[in-house]
Design a protein around this motif. Sequence first.
Motif, PDB file in Angstrom:
ATOM      1  N   THR A  62      12.612   8.375  -2.131  1.00 21.25           N
ATOM      2  CA  THR A  62      11.254   8.875  -2.336  1.00 21.25           C
ATOM      3  C   THR A  62      10.257   8.120  -1.458  1.00 21.25           C
ATOM      4  O   THR A  62      10.019   6.926  -1.667  1.00 21.25           O
ATOM      5  CB  THR A  62      10.848   8.718  -3.823  1.00 21.25           C
ATOM      6  N   PRO A  63       9.653   8.799  -0.469  1.00 19.85           N
ATOM      7  CA  PRO A  63       8.717   8.115   0.438  1.00 19.85           C
ATOM      8  C   PRO A  63       7.589   7.377  -0.269  1.00 19.85           C
ATOM      9  O   PRO A  63       7.239   6.260   0.115  1.00 19.85           O
ATOM     10  CB  PRO A  63       8.186   9.267   1.308  1.00 19.85           C
ATOM     11  N   ALA A  64       7.022   7.976  -1.312  1.00 15.79           N
ATOM     12  CA  ALA A  64       5.903   7.322  -2.012  1.00 15.79           C
ATOM     13  C   ALA A  64       6.336   6.008  -2.636  1.00 15.79           C
ATOM     14  O   ALA A  64       5.559   5.046  -2.684  1.00 15.79           O
ATOM     15  CB  ALA A  64       5.341   8.253  -3.079  1.00 15.79           C
ATOM     16  N   LEU A  65       7.570   5.951  -3.111  1.00 16.92           N
ATOM     17  CA  LEU A  65       8.069   4.724  -3.728  1.00 16.92           C
ATOM     18  C   LEU A  65       8.434   3.690  -2.672  1.00 16.92           C
ATOM     19  O   LEU A  65       8.201   2.498  -2.867  1.00 16.92           O
ATOM     20  CB  LEU A  65       9.278   5.033  -4.606  1.00 16.92           C
ATOM     21  N   ARG A  66       9.002   4.131  -1.570  1.00 16.02           N
ATOM     22  CA  ARG A  66       9.316   3.184  -0.488  1.00 16.02           C
ATOM     23  C   ARG A  66       8.048   2.531   0.036  1.00 16.02           C
ATOM     24  O   ARG A  66       8.037   1.349   0.363  1.00 16.02           O
ATOM     25  CB  ARG A  66      10.053   3.889   0.645  1.00 16.02           C
ATOM     26  N   ALA A  67       6.973   3.318   0.096  1.00 17.33           N
ATOM     27  CA  ALA A  67       5.705   2.771   0.593  1.00 17.33           C
ATOM     28  C   ALA A  67       5.145   1.713  -0.339  1.00 17.33           C
ATOM     29  O   ALA A  67       4.433   0.807   0.088  1.00 17.33           O
ATOM     30  CB  ALA A  67       4.693   3.899   0.769  1.00 17.33           C
ATOM     31  N   ARG A  68       5.453   1.806  -1.631  1.00 19.16           N
ATOM     32  CA  ARG A  68       4.948   0.848  -2.613  1.00 19.16           C
ATOM     33  C   ARG A  68       5.912  -0.306  -2.887  1.00 19.16           C
ATOM     34  O   ARG A  68       5.565  -1.254  -3.593  1.00 19.16           O
ATOM     35  CB  ARG A  68       4.686   1.566  -3.936  1.00 19.16           C
ATOM     36  N   GLN A  69       7.130  -0.237  -2.337  1.00 19.87           N
ATOM     37  CA  GLN A  69       8.150  -1.209  -2.695  1.00 19.87           C
ATOM     38  C   GLN A  69       7.741  -2.640  -2.372  1.00 19.87           C
ATOM     39  O   GLN A  69       8.067  -3.579  -3.098  1.00 19.87           O
ATOM     40  CB  GLN A  69       9.472  -0.874  -1.997  1.00 19.87           C
ATOM     41  N   TRP A  70       7.020  -2.819  -1.272  1.00 20.94           N
ATOM     42  CA  TRP A  70       6.637  -4.170  -0.877  1.00 20.94           C
ATOM     43  C   TRP A  70       5.781  -4.841  -1.940  1.00 20.94           C
ATOM     44  O   TRP A  70       5.791  -6.064  -2.079  1.00 20.94           O
ATOM     45  CB  TRP A  70       5.888  -4.147   0.457  1.00 20.94           C
ATOM     46  N   GLU A  71       5.060  -4.025  -2.743  1.00 21.21           N
ATOM     47  CA  GLU A  71       4.219  -4.601  -3.788  1.00 21.21           C
ATOM     48  C   GLU A  71       5.062  -5.292  -4.862  1.00 21.21           C
ATOM     49  O   GLU A  71       4.638  -6.288  -5.439  1.00 21.21           O
ATOM     50  CB  GLU A  71       3.339  -3.518  -4.411  1.00 21.21           C
ATOM     51  N   ARG A 106      14.313  16.530 -12.086  1.00 22.32           N
ATOM     52  CA  ARG A 106      13.325  17.492 -11.585  1.00 22.32           C
ATOM     53  C   ARG A 106      12.789  17.157 -10.204  1.00 22.32           C
ATOM     54  O   ARG A 106      12.213  18.016  -9.534  1.00 22.32           O
ATOM     55  CB  ARG A 106      12.138  17.566 -12.547  1.00 22.32           C
ATOM     56  N   GLY A 107      12.905  15.879  -9.833  1.00 26.78           N
ATOM     57  CA  GLY A 107      12.272  15.414  -8.606  1.00 26.78           C
ATOM     58  C   GLY A 107      11.059  14.572  -8.946  1.00 26.78           C
ATOM     59  O   GLY A 107      10.355  14.859  -9.922  1.00 26.78           O
ATOM     60  N   TYR A 108      10.816  13.550  -8.151  1.00 29.26           N
ATOM     61  CA  TYR A 108       9.698  12.636  -8.427  1.00 29.26           C
ATOM     62  C   TYR A 108       8.357  13.354  -8.353  1.00 29.26           C
ATOM     63  O   TYR A 108       7.518  13.234  -9.259  1.00 29.26           O
ATOM     64  CB  TYR A 108       9.742  11.470  -7.432  1.00 29.26           C
ATOM     65  N   ASP A 109       8.140  14.116  -7.281  1.00 29.38           N
ATOM     66  CA  ASP A 109       6.846  14.763  -7.088  1.00 29.38           C
ATOM     67  C   ASP A 109       6.598  15.871  -8.100  1.00 29.38           C
ATOM     68  O   ASP A 109       5.445  16.168  -8.430  1.00 29.38           O
ATOM     69  CB  ASP A 109       6.765  15.336  -5.667  1.00 29.38           C
ATOM     70  N   GLU A 110       7.670  16.479  -8.598  1.00 26.03           N
ATOM     71  CA  GLU A 110       7.536  17.598  -9.522  1.00 26.03           C
ATOM     72  C   GLU A 110       7.312  17.156 -10.973  1.00 26.03           C
ATOM     73  O   GLU A 110       6.970  17.975 -11.837  1.00 26.03           O
ATOM     74  CB  GLU A 110       8.778  18.494  -9.461  1.00 26.03           C
ATOM     75  N   TYR A 128       0.125   5.096 -19.546  1.00 24.64           N
ATOM     76  CA  TYR A 128      -0.761   4.432 -18.579  1.00 24.64           C
ATOM     77  C   TYR A 128      -1.061   2.987 -18.979  1.00 24.64           C
ATOM     78  O   TYR A 128      -1.327   2.152 -18.110  1.00 24.64           O
ATOM     79  CB  TYR A 128      -2.071   5.219 -18.451  1.00 24.64           C
ATOM     80  N   ARG A 129      -1.011   2.684 -20.273  1.00 20.16           N
ATOM     81  CA  ARG A 129      -1.241   1.312 -20.712  1.00 20.16           C
ATOM     82  C   ARG A 129      -0.134   0.388 -20.184  1.00 20.16           C
ATOM     83  O   ARG A 129      -0.387  -0.756 -19.823  1.00 20.16           O
ATOM     84  CB  ARG A 129      -1.301   1.241 -22.235  1.00 20.16           C
ATOM     85  N   HIS A 130       1.076   0.902 -20.141  1.00 12.90           N
ATOM     86  CA  HIS A 130       2.208   0.098 -19.681  1.00 12.90           C
ATOM     87  C   HIS A 130       2.467   0.248 -18.179  1.00 12.90           C
ATOM     88  O   HIS A 130       2.965  -0.682 -17.544  1.00 12.90           O
ATOM     89  CB  HIS A 130       3.474   0.499 -20.449  1.00 12.90           C
ATOM     90  N   PHE A 131       2.116   1.404 -17.633  1.00 17.83           N
ATOM     91  CA  PHE A 131       2.396   1.696 -16.222  1.00 17.83           C
ATOM     92  C   PHE A 131       1.147   2.333 -15.618  1.00 17.83           C
ATOM     93  O   PHE A 131       0.965   3.550 -15.705  1.00 17.83           O
ATOM     94  CB  PHE A 131       3.598   2.643 -16.104  1.00 17.83           C
ATOM     95  N   PRO A 132       0.274   1.530 -15.023  1.00 17.09           N
ATOM     96  CA  PRO A 132      -1.012   2.042 -14.546  1.00 17.09           C
ATOM     97  C   PRO A 132      -0.910   3.177 -13.524  1.00 17.09           C
ATOM     98  O   PRO A 132      -1.824   3.988 -13.407  1.00 17.09           O
ATOM     99  CB  PRO A 132      -1.670   0.800 -13.927  1.00 17.09           C
ATOM    100  N   THR A 133       0.186   3.231 -12.763  1.00 14.34           N
ATOM    101  CA  THR A 133       0.368   4.313 -11.797  1.00 14.34           C
ATOM    102  C   THR A 133       1.740   4.950 -11.998  1.00 14.34           C
ATOM    103  O   THR A 133       2.636   4.358 -12.614  1.00 14.34           O
ATOM    104  CB  THR A 133       0.280   3.793 -10.344  1.00 14.34           C
ATOM    105  N   LYS A 134       1.898   6.128 -11.450  1.00 14.14           N
ATOM    106  CA  LYS A 134       3.177   6.830 -11.550  1.00 14.14           C
ATOM    107  C   LYS A 134       4.283   6.029 -10.869  1.00 14.14           C
ATOM    108  O   LYS A 134       5.408   5.955 -11.368  1.00 14.14           O
ATOM    109  CB  LYS A 134       3.041   8.217 -10.917  1.00 14.14           C
ATOM    110  N   GLU A 135       3.972   5.411  -9.750  1.00 14.20           N
ATOM    111  CA  GLU A 135       4.969   4.603  -9.036  1.00 14.20           C
ATOM    112  C   GLU A 135       5.481   3.450  -9.886  1.00 14.20           C
ATOM    113  O   GLU A 135       6.646   3.066  -9.796  1.00 14.20           O
ATOM    114  CB  GLU A 135       4.378   4.068  -7.722  1.00 14.20           C
ATOM    115  N   ASP A 136       4.601   2.901 -10.725  1.00 15.64           N
ATOM    116  CA  ASP A 136       4.991   1.781 -11.575  1.00 15.64           C
ATOM    117  C   ASP A 136       6.104   2.154 -12.550  1.00 15.64           C
ATOM    118  O   ASP A 136       6.848   1.291 -13.007  1.00 15.64           O
ATOM    119  CB  ASP A 136       3.789   1.254 -12.368  1.00 15.64           C
ATOM    120  N   LEU A 137       6.226   3.433 -12.871  1.00 16.83           N
ATOM    121  CA  LEU A 137       7.281   3.873 -13.777  1.00 16.83           C
ATOM    122  C   LEU A 137       8.669   3.565 -13.211  1.00 16.83           C
ATOM    123  O   LEU A 137       9.637   3.419 -13.955  1.00 16.83           O
ATOM    124  CB  LEU A 137       7.166   5.377 -14.043  1.00 16.83           C
ATOM    125  N   VAL A 138       8.750   3.468 -11.901  1.00 23.38           N
ATOM    126  CA  VAL A 138      10.025   3.138 -11.253  1.00 23.38           C
ATOM    127  C   VAL A 138      10.055   1.687 -10.811  1.00 23.38           C
ATOM    128  O   VAL A 138      11.060   0.992 -10.975  1.00 23.38           O
ATOM    129  CB  VAL A 138      10.265   4.052 -10.023  1.00 23.38           C
TER     130      VAL A 138
END
Length: 201
Positions: free
Chosen positions: A122-131, A31-35, A53-63
């Motif tokens: 996915t730009p949002a995921l690339r921005a979080r990758q360093w974490e 479907r797409g990440y944002d959708e 949310y208990r296992h993945f506090p943010t949507k980005e954490d799912l990836v």
Amino acid sequence: MKRKLPSLRERQRLETRRLVQKHATRLFLARGYDETTVNDVAEAAGVSSMTVYRHFPTKEDLVLRDEYNERVGERIASRPKSEPLVQRIGRTLIEDIGPMVGAGAPGGKELLLARVRLVMETPALRARQWEGQYAIQKAIVEALRDESNDPDWEFRLWVASGACCAAMRAAVMRWAEQDGRPDLSRLVADALAIAFEGQFP
């Protein structure tokens, strides 16, 4: 050091995380990440949104999040202290990456390949990758911090772990660009050999 076997509760927790992550990755690709919403993921996995949310506090954490980060430090600490620091870190990364894509791996090669592609696209995921890299580095530093009284030891840990993780990330990206065909352990070893001028045959 003998590795401690996970308890039944820990195994169930990991199974739930893997199930949720597998469905999340499938939906993001379809479907797409944002959708795709967290509620969509929860429904597909047959769990509540609260469980997600208990296992993945943010949507980005799912990836980006996995149990690998939580174990890498103790495995490096269990290697012989006589090995050079970058060897201890690098060889552990090489040994660990193979089972992640081998036969019987949770989700297998296709899931890891899909996750890497999602990050690349996915730009949002690339921005979080360093974490994710920071989490691995922090686990390594915390596991090895007490091994030396050298005042520069912690700095050396951050530098060595950062260089090894950067080499591994480059190898994983190349692996994904080549559709997962190369041997990933070999690619990581080659990347480390480039970074450290042949110390990883």
